[in-house]
Scaffold this motif. Structure first.
Motif, PDB file in Angstrom:
ATOM      1  N   CYS A  44       0.843  -1.180   0.000  1.00  0.00           N
ATOM      2  CA  CYS A  44       0.000   0.000   0.000  1.00  0.00           C
ATOM      3  C   CYS A  44       0.884   1.237   0.000  1.00  0.00           C
ATOM      4  N   ALA A  45       0.239   2.373  -0.090  1.00  0.00           N
ATOM      5  CA  ALA A  45       1.012   3.601  -0.213  1.00  0.00           C
ATOM      6  C   ALA A  45       1.350   4.228   1.123  1.00  0.00           C
ATOM      7  N   ASP A  46       0.837   3.648   2.198  1.00  0.00           N
ATOM      8  CA  ASP A  46       1.070   4.274   3.504  1.00  0.00           C
ATOM      9  C   ASP A  46       2.557   4.228   3.841  1.00  0.00           C
ATOM     10  N   PRO A  47       3.147   5.373   4.109  1.00  0.00           N
ATOM     11  CA  PRO A  47       4.605   5.417   4.313  1.00  0.00           C
ATOM     12  C   PRO A  47       5.063   4.617   5.513  1.00  0.00           C
ATOM     13  N   THR A  48       4.291   4.624   6.612  1.00  0.00           N
ATOM     14  CA  THR A  48       4.710   3.876   7.796  1.00  0.00           C
ATOM     15  C   THR A  48       4.835   2.399   7.470  1.00  0.00           C
ATOM     16  N   THR A  57      -7.115   7.956  11.994  1.00  0.00           N
ATOM     17  CA  THR A  57      -7.626   6.709  12.581  1.00  0.00           C
ATOM     18  C   THR A  57      -6.920   5.520  11.955  1.00  0.00           C
ATOM     19  N   VAL A  58      -6.532   4.567  12.804  1.00  0.00           N
ATOM     20  CA  VAL A  58      -5.905   3.340  12.312  1.00  0.00           C
ATOM     21  C   VAL A  58      -6.681   2.151  12.875  1.00  0.00           C
ATOM     22  N   LEU A  59      -7.044   1.223  11.955  1.00  0.00           N
ATOM     23  CA  LEU A  59      -7.716   0.001  12.404  1.00  0.00           C
ATOM     24  C   LEU A  59      -6.758  -1.161  12.192  1.00  0.00           C
ATOM     25  N   ALA A  80       4.896  -1.033  14.617  1.00  0.00           N
ATOM     26  CA  ALA A  80       4.284  -0.604  15.873  1.00  0.00           C
ATOM     27  C   ALA A  80       4.803   0.756  16.293  1.00  0.00           C
ATOM     28  N   MET A  81       6.128   0.928  16.203  1.00  0.00           N
ATOM     29  CA  MET A  81       6.706   2.220  16.564  1.00  0.00           C
ATOM     30  C   MET A  81       6.170   3.309  15.673  1.00  0.00           C
ATOM     31  N   GLY A  82       6.052   2.981  14.372  1.00  0.00           N
ATOM     32  CA  GLY A  82       5.570   3.978  13.430  1.00  0.00           C
ATOM     33  C   GLY A  82       4.137   4.373  13.707  1.00  0.00           C
ATOM     34  N   LEU A  83       3.298   3.387  14.066  1.00  0.00           N
ATOM     35  CA  LEU A  83       1.888   3.688  14.268  1.00  0.00           C
ATOM     36  C   LEU A  83       1.632   4.377  15.601  1.00  0.00           C
ATOM     37  N   LEU A  84       2.351   3.948  16.649  1.00  0.00           N
ATOM     38  CA  LEU A  84       2.061   4.458  17.982  1.00  0.00           C
ATOM     39  C   LEU A  84       3.043   5.544  18.435  1.00  0.00           C
ATOM     40  N   GLY A  85       4.189   5.634  17.744  1.00  0.00           N
ATOM     41  CA  GLY A  85       5.201   6.573  18.217  1.00  0.00           C
ATOM     42  C   GLY A  85       5.236   7.853  17.426  1.00  0.00           C
ATOM     43  N   ALA A  86       4.174   8.125  16.692  1.00  0.00           N
ATOM     44  CA  ALA A  86       4.176   9.317  15.870  1.00  0.00           C
ATOM     45  C   ALA A  86       3.861  10.577  16.671  1.00  0.00           C
ATOM     46  N   THR A  87       3.382  10.394  17.873  1.00  0.00           N
ATOM     47  CA  THR A  87       3.008  11.558  18.688  1.00  0.00           C
ATOM     48  C   THR A  87       3.771  11.537  20.001  1.00  0.00           C
ATOM     49  N   GLU A  88       3.708  12.636  20.694  1.00  0.00           N
ATOM     50  CA  GLU A  88       4.420  12.788  21.967  1.00  0.00           C
ATOM     51  C   GLU A  88       3.845  11.861  23.044  1.00  0.00           C
ATOM     52  N   LYS A  89       2.501  11.806  23.059  1.00  0.00           N
ATOM     53  CA  LYS A  89       1.840  11.097  24.148  1.00  0.00           C
ATOM     54  C   LYS A  89       1.085   9.892  23.606  1.00  0.00           C
ATOM     55  N   LEU A  90       1.113   8.841  24.371  1.00  0.00           N
ATOM     56  CA  LEU A  90       0.344   7.647  23.994  1.00  0.00           C
ATOM     57  C   LEU A  90      -0.602   7.292  25.145  1.00  0.00           C
ATOM     58  N   LEU A  91      -1.887   7.260  24.835  1.00  0.00           N
ATOM     59  CA  LEU A  91      -2.867   6.804  25.835  1.00  0.00           C
ATOM     60  C   LEU A  91      -3.165   5.328  25.558  1.00  0.00           C
ATOM     61  N   TRP A  92      -2.975   4.531  26.571  1.00  0.00           N
ATOM     62  CA  TRP A  92      -3.152   3.075  26.389  1.00  0.00           C
ATOM     63  C   TRP A  92      -4.437   2.680  27.105  1.00  0.00           C
ATOM     64  N   TYR A  93      -5.487   2.535  26.335  1.00  0.00           N
ATOM     65  CA  TYR A  93      -6.818   2.338  26.928  1.00  0.00           C
ATOM     66  C   TYR A  93      -7.173   0.851  26.916  1.00  0.00           C
ATOM     67  N   VAL A  94      -7.087   0.255  28.100  1.00  0.00           N
ATOM     68  CA  VAL A  94      -7.599  -1.115  28.277  1.00  0.00           C
ATOM     69  C   VAL A  94      -8.813  -1.023  29.199  1.00  0.00           C
ATOM     70  N   PRO A  95     -10.019  -1.292  28.715  1.00  0.00           N
ATOM     71  CA  PRO A  95     -11.208  -1.152  29.564  1.00  0.00           C
ATOM     72  C   PRO A  95     -11.051  -2.002  30.832  1.00  0.00           C
ATOM     73  N   ASP A  96     -11.205  -1.369  31.988  1.00  0.00           N
ATOM     74  CA  ASP A  96     -11.010  -2.110  33.238  1.00  0.00           C
ATOM     75  C   ASP A  96     -12.326  -2.551  33.863  1.00  0.00           C
ATOM     76  N   GLY A  97     -13.425  -2.380  33.141  1.00  0.00           N
ATOM     77  CA  GLY A  97     -14.706  -2.894  33.639  1.00  0.00           C
ATOM     78  C   GLY A  97     -15.398  -1.951  34.594  1.00  0.00           C
TER      79      GLY A  97
END
Lengths: 435, 424
Positions: B149-153, B203-205, B226-243
Motif C-alpha cells: 500500500c502507499a502508507d509510508p509507515t 484513525t488506524v484500524l 508498531a513504533m511507526g503507528l504508535l510513536g508518531a506523537t508525543e503522548k500515547l494513551l493506552w486504553y484497556v477497559p477495566d470494567g
C-alpha cells in the motif's frame, strides 16, 4: 428434625424489628435468637430413636369391617414425649377419605411410661396389608421445633373376602334340612343311603319293611333313608384374564369367590367334603383334605391373597389339575366365563374328559350392564349398543347350550344372584342324587 | 441402644457415614475450582502496556519510552476522553468491550482534539462508530504479510505479522488498505492526507494485535510498524477497559429506589420468614406409602367396543340381525315354537296369535336391512312393541315349551334333570 409454624410466625413478626433496625443487624437480631431457640427446643425434645414400639391386635378382618391394631409406645427417656405419630399403612387399608386423618394421632408419654394408641383400619380391598412404617415427630417443650424419626414395627392384617353371600346361608340351610327331613323317611332311590332302622308305624310304606331285621326282632322294622353324605365337591376357579373384568365395581373373580364361599359353607354343613383349586396357566391355590368345620376357614384363607392375572387360561392344564384333584367321582364346579371365543376354542374340546368322570357345573358371572345395554333404545348409539349386547347374549346362550348338551349344568347369573343360584343348583343335584 | 430397637431413621453417625462421601466430592470440586480460578485468573495480561507475558505489550512500551514517548494507561472511556489532546495517540485495546455510545463520544473528542485513534481488532459495531464507510470483510489468517500500500509507515516497516479482521475500504476516500489485497486490508489507515510522512493519520484500524505483543515484536518489521503507528506523537494513551465503566445514565428510578431502607429490610426479614415456613411445610411425617394397584377392566368393555364398531362401520344389517334374533328367541317360547324351528313357523305362529298380517310380522322378524339409522331405531321399537303385544296375550307361554336359551342371563340355569320325587 422439623420446624413448627410457630418458628415461621416469629420470623414473620421479626419484620417489625427489621423495620425498626434496618440493616443486616436487624435481621440478625431476629434470626440468630430464633435459630438458638430452635436448637434448644430440638435438644430438649424427647429422643425418638430410643422409643420402644410394640404392636398387638387384629390379624384378620373381613373386607368392609374394621380392624383395630394397637401400637404401644414406651418412652424410656427422662423427658416427656409430646408426639405426633403417623402409623403408615397402604392407602387401601383406610376407609375412603380417611387415610390422612386416620393415620395421624397425637399423644403424650410421660418419662418412663408407656401409652397405647389404636389404629382403626377399614380395608377396602381383599388381600394382605402390611404396616409400612411408624413416623414420630417429638415436639420440644417450646413448640418451635421437633425431632423426627421412623420406626419399623412389622404387622400384617389379612383382609378376608367379604362373603356378602353369607346372608343367603340360613335360607339354603333350611332348604337342606328340608331335603334331609323329607327324604329321611322312606323314600329310597338313587342318591340316598341307609340311615337307620325303626319300628313300623301305621302309614309307612310296606315296601320299606326290612324283613331280615323284622325276623331278628320281635316287631316289624322298616328302613329309613337319607340323602347321601360324604360326597366330594371340587371348586375350580379360573383366575385368567376373564376373571379380571369388573362387573359393577367388583372383579368377576371376587363374585365367583362369594359364590364359592357360600357353596363351601353349605356343602360342609351338608356333610360333603370340599376341595378348591385356583388355576390359570399354573395352579395358584390348592386347598385339599380339610373336612368339617375347618373347610370354610381354610378356603377363606386360601382365597384371601388371590388376584386375577392378565394371562389367557390354559384349559388343558386346568382340566388336568381338576382331574388330579378329584380322584373319585365328584361334583366339579368350574367358575369361568361363558364368553364364546374362550369357551369354544379352549374349554369345550377338553371338557368331555371331565364330564366322563364327574358331574360338572359351570358357574359364570353375567354382567347386568349388558342387560341394560340390551334394553337401550331411542338413540343410534343406544340401539347399536343394544345390538352388540344382544349378540353377546345370544353367544353366551349358545355356549351355555353347547355345555348343557355335554351334560354340564350351567349357572349364569349376575354377581348378586350367582351365589344363591349356585347353591340352588347344588341342592337340586344333591336331591337328585347326582353327586 | 438395644438389639430390639425398631428405629429405622439414621442416627448422626449413620448420617455422617452416608454423607461424607458426597461431602468429600463437593469439597474436592470447590477446592479444584478455586485453584483453577487462581491459576488462570486474568487474561494473561493480554495487550497490557505493563505486562511481560507473551501476549502483553511491555516490550513495545519500553521501546517507545526509550524514544521519549510517555505511555499513559487509562481504564475508562471518560478518562480517555479527558486525557485526549493534540499530539496524542489513543490506543483502544479492546474496542468491542467499550459501550458503543462511548466510542462515538471518543471519536468526537478525538476529532476535536486532533488526536489519533488506533483500534485493535474492532468488531462491526466499533468500526461503524469510529470509521463510517469501512466494512468488515471476513477474517484472514494471521501471518507475515507485505504492506502492498502507499502508507509510508507500512512501507518503511515492510513485512509484518498481520491478519485477523479484513477491512473493506473501497467506499472510503483517502484511505490506505495495507497488508491485504487491493481495497481489502488487515491494516486500515484512514485520513492519511499527508502523503509524505503519514504522521497525521486520524484513525488506524488493526486487524490483529499480534504484532504489538512481546511475543512477536522482534519478528520481521513488527517493531518498526508498531513504533511507526504508535510513536508518531508525543503522548500515547493506552486504553484497556477495566470494567469500571459507569453505566449509561438513566433518569428513571425503580420502585426499589423509592422505597425506604426500613421497608426493604423488613421485606428481607419476611423472606427469611418464608424460608422458615418452607422448612416447616416441606418436612412430611414419614414417607408416602405405595399401593399395589389392582387391574381395572370393565367386563362390558369389549361389548361397548363392538357397539362402537357397528356404529362407525354403519353395520345396520348386523345390528338389525342381532336385534331380530334376540326378539325371535324371546318370542319362540311365548308362542310355543321350538327355538330351532324355521323362522316361517315362528312368523305364522306370531301372526296367528296377534292377528297381524303375516307379511308385516315377517318384515319385522326377518325383513331386509334398515335403510338408515332412524329406520334401525324404529325397527328396535317395533320389535319391542311386538314382543310386549305377544307377552300380554292371554295364555302366552302357557303351552309347554322347551327350555328357553333366550331367557335373561339372570336365569339361574337349571340342572339337566328335575329332581325326582320318588322311585317305584
Amino acid at each position: 428434625m422439623a420446624l413448627s409454624g410457630r418458628a415461621a410466625l416469629v420470623a414473620a413478626l421479626g419484620a417489625v424489628v427489621a423495620w425498626l433496625v434496618p440493616g443486616w443487624q436487624g435481621i440478625a437480631l431476629v434470626t440468630v435468637p430464633l435459630l438458638l431457640v430452635v436448637l434448644l427446643d430440638v435438644a430438649l425434645a424427647a429422643p425418638v430413636r430410643s422409643l420402644r414400639l410394640q404392636r398387638s391386635g387384629a390379624t384378620t378382618v373381613r373386607q368392609g369391617d374394621e380392624a383395630h391394631v394397637d401400637l404401644t409406645i414406651t418412652n424410656p427417656s427422662n423427658r416427656s414425649l409430646r408426639a405426633e405419630v403417623r402409623d403408615a399403612w397402604p392407602p387401601s387399608s383406610w376407609a375412603p377419605g380417611t387415610s390422612y386423618d386416620g393415620s395421624r394421632q397425637s399423644l403424650t408419654v410421660p418419662p418412663g411410661e408407656r401409652r397405647r394408641l389404636t389404629t382403626v383400619l377399614a380395608p377396602t380391598r381383599r388381600g394382605e396389608r402390611r404396616a409400612e412404617v411408624v413416623a414420630i415427630r417429638s415436639h420440644g417443650p417450646l413448640g418451635f421445633a421437633a425431632r423426627q424419626g421412623r420406626h419399623r414395627v412389622p404387622w400384617s392384617v389379612q383382609v378376608l373376602p367379604p362373603f356378602a353371600a353369607r346372608k343367603h346361608l340360613p335360607a339354603k340351610l333350611a332348604r337342606l334340612r328340608e331335603l334331609d327331613g323329607r327324604t329321611s323317611v322312606l323314600i329310597r332311590g338313587e342318591g340316598t343311603e341307609f340311615d337307620s332302622l325303626r319300628p313300623y308305624v301305621a302309614g309307612d310304606d310296606v315296601r320299606s319293611i326290612d324283613w331280615r331285621a323284622t325276623a331278628r326282632q320281635s316287631e316289624v322294622t322298616i328302613r329309613t333313608w337319607r340323602p347321601e353324605r360324604d360326597r366330594h365337591l371340587l371348586l375350580v376357579l379360573d383366575t385368567g384374564r376373564t376373571a379380571a373384568g369388573r362387573v359393577g365395581d367388583v372383579p368377576r373373580l371376587d363374585a365367583s369367590m362369594d359364590a364359592a364361599l357360600l357353596l363351601t359353607a353349605l356343602a360342609s354343613r351338608a356333610g360333603d367334603r370340599v376341595d378348591l383349586v385356583a388355576h390359570d396357566r399354573t395352579t395358584r391355590v390348592s386347598v385339599q383334605g380339610h373336612s368339617g368345620r375347618d373347610v370354610l376357614p381354610a378356603v377363606t384363607r386360601a382365597l384371601t391373597p388371590l388376584e386375577p392375572r392378565l394371562v389367557e387360561t390354559d384349559p388343558r392344564s386346568l382340566v388336568a389339575a381338576a382331574l388330579a384333584a378329584a380322584p373319585r367321582r365328584s361334583l366339579v364346579v368350574l367358575f369361568t366365563s361363558l364368553d364364546s371365543g374362550v369357551l369354544e376354542e379352549g374349554l369345550l374340546p377338553v371338557l368331555p374328559r371331565l364330564v366322563q368322570r364327574h358331574t360338572v357345573v359351570v358357574a359364570s358371572v353375567a354382567d347386568p350392564g349388558i342387560e341394560e345395554m340390551t334394553a337401550g333404545r331411542g338413540t343410534v348409539t343406544a340401539v347399536y349398543g343394544a345390538a352388540a349386547a344382544a349378540r353377546l347374549t345370544a353367544e353366551r346362550h349358545r355356549a351355555a347350550e353347547l355345555l348343557r348338551r355335554l351334560g354340564v349344568t350351567v349357572v349364569d347369573a349376575a354377581p348378586d344372584r350367582l351365589p344363591p343360584s349356585l347353591a340352588d343348583a347344588y341342592l337340586s343335584l344333591k336331591a337328585a342324587g347326582k353327586l | 441402644m438395644s438389639a430390639t430397637t425398631t428405629a429405622v431413621s439414621p442416627d448422626s453417625r449413620a448420617l455422617w457415614r452416608g454423607g461424607r462421601g458426597p461431602l468429600l466430592g463437593v469439597v474436592v470440586v470447590l477446592v479444584a475450582g478455586v485453584l483453577l480460578a487462581v491459576l488462570r485468573s486474568g487474561d494473561g495480561g493480554a495487550l497490557r502496556h505493563d505486562s511481560p507475558t507473551p501476549a502483553g505489550a511491555l516490550a513495545l512500551t519500553t521501546l517507545l519510552a526509550e524514544e521519549g514517548i510517555r505511555t499513559t494507561p487509562v481504564g475508562t472511556a471518560a478518562e480517555a476522553g479527558r486525557a485526549l489532546g493534540p499530539d496524542t495517540t489513543l490506543l483502544v485495546a479492546f474496542p468491542n468491550a467499550v459501550p458503543p455510545s462511548r466510542l462515538t463520544d471518543l471519536r468526537r473528542e478525538a476529532a476535536r482534539a486532533d488526536a489519533r485513534l488506533v483500534l485493535v481488532s474492532p468488531g462491526e459495531g466499533a468500526v461503524h462508530r469510529i470509521a463510517p464507510g469501512v466494512e468488515l470483510a471476513g477474517e484472514a489468517e494471521v501471518d507475515e504479510r507485505q504492506p502492498g500500500c502507499a502508507d509510508p509507515t507500512a512501507r518503511r516497516a515492510g513485512g509484518a505479522t498481520l491478519g485477523g479482521r479484513v477491512f473493506d475500504l473501497s467506499a472510503v476516500e483517502g484511505a490506505a488498505a495495507c497488508y491485504g489485497q487491493g481495497s481489502l486490508g488487515t491494516l486500515a489507515v484512514l485520513g492519511a492526507t499527508d502523503g509524505t510522512d503519514g504522521t497525521r493519520a486520524a484513525t488506524v484500524l488493526l486487524g490483529s494485535p499480534e504484532f504489538l505483543t512481546n511475543d512477536a515484536l522482534a519478528d520481521d518489521g513488527n517493531a518498526a510498524l508498531a513504533m511507526g503507528l504508535l510513536g508518531a506523537t508525543e503522548k500515547l494513551l493506552w486504553y484497556v477497559p477495566d470494567g469500571s465503566e459507569p453505566p449509561p445514565e438513566q433518569d428513571e428510578q425503580s420502585l426499589l429506589d423509592l422505597t425506604g431502607d426500613n421497608w426493604r429490610w423488613a421485606a428481607g426479614q419476611l423472606v427469611v420468614a418464608v424460608l422458615f415456613a418452607a422448612v416447616w411445610r416441606m418436612r412430611r411425617l414419614g414417607p408416602a406409602v405405595p399401593e399395589r394397584l389392582p387391574v381395572r377392566i370393565r367386563a362390558a368393555e369389549t361389548t361397548e367396543g363392538r357397539a362402537r364398531l357397528y356404529h362407525r362401520a354403519g353395520a345396520r344389517g348386523r345390528a338389525a340381525d342381532a336385534l331380530r334374533e334376540s326378539t325371535r328367541a324371546r318370542l319362540a317360547p311365548l308362542v310355543g315354537v321350538r327355538p330351532s324351528a324355521p323362522v316361517s313357523e315362528l312368523v305364522r305362529a306370531v301372526g296367528d296369535r296377534t292377528g297381524r298380517p303375516s307379511a308385516e310380522v315377517e318384515a319385522l322378524l326377518a325383513g331386509p336391512e334398515p335403510a338408515d339409522d332412524p329406520a334401525l331405531i324404529a325397527l328396535a321399537d317395533d320389535l319391542d312393541t311386538l314382543r310386549e303385544h305377544v307377552a300380554q296375550l292371554p295364555g302366552a307361554g302357557a303351552r309347554p315349551s322347551p327350555a328357553p336359551p333366550s331367557q335373561p342371563p339372570a336365569d339361574p340355569g337349571r340342572p339337566p334333570a328335575p329332581p325326582k320325587k320318588d322311585t317305584p
